[in-house]
Design an enzyme around this catalytic site. Sequence first.
Site, PDB file in Angstrom:
ATOM      1  N   GLY A   3       9.693  -7.266  -1.159  1.00 15.16           N
ATOM      2  CA  GLY A   3      10.568  -6.251  -0.592  1.00 15.16           C
ATOM      3  C   GLY A   3       9.803  -5.329   0.329  1.00 15.16           C
ATOM      4  O   GLY A   3       8.670  -5.585   0.702  1.00 15.16           O
ATOM      5  N   ALA A   5       8.906  -1.159   0.780  1.00 17.90           N
ATOM      6  CA  ALA A   5       8.920   0.189   0.209  1.00 17.90           C
ATOM      7  C   ALA A   5       8.146   1.105   1.134  1.00 17.90           C
ATOM      8  O   ALA A   5       7.140   0.702   1.732  1.00 17.90           O
ATOM      9  CB  ALA A   5       8.298   0.192  -1.180  1.00 17.90           C
ATOM     10  N   CYS A  21       1.968  -4.715  -5.779  1.00 19.61           N
ATOM     11  CA  CYS A  21       1.792  -6.040  -5.184  1.00 19.61           C
ATOM     12  C   CYS A  21       0.607  -6.792  -5.778  1.00 19.61           C
ATOM     13  O   CYS A  21       0.108  -7.741  -5.184  1.00 19.61           O
ATOM     14  CB  CYS A  21       1.650  -5.941  -3.663  1.00 19.61           C
ATOM     15  SG  CYS A  21       3.048  -5.147  -2.875  1.00 19.61           S
TER      16      CYS A  21
END
Length: 81
Positions: A3, A5, A21
């Site tokens: 995603g 952020a 991550c």
Amino acid sequence: MHGFALNVNTDLNYFNYIHPCGFVDKGVTSICREKGKKAEMQEVKKEVCCYFGKVFGLEFYSFNLRIHSSFSGIHSLFLLI
């Protein structure tokens, strides 16, 4: 799956307890830390949508929603078209 952020005015102390991550040798930052002052959230949203849209060929439409009473205030929702 991954995603996107963006830490704007985030309390970065929480990142002392996780490895975003999976990176154990990297730190995190925020717009606030980099600029040395709080960022205006509405301005950040507008800029991110503008550049994200240009890169991915998208248009964003903003709507105000009333969220359940346990979440006070109005929150924005952005839709991709």
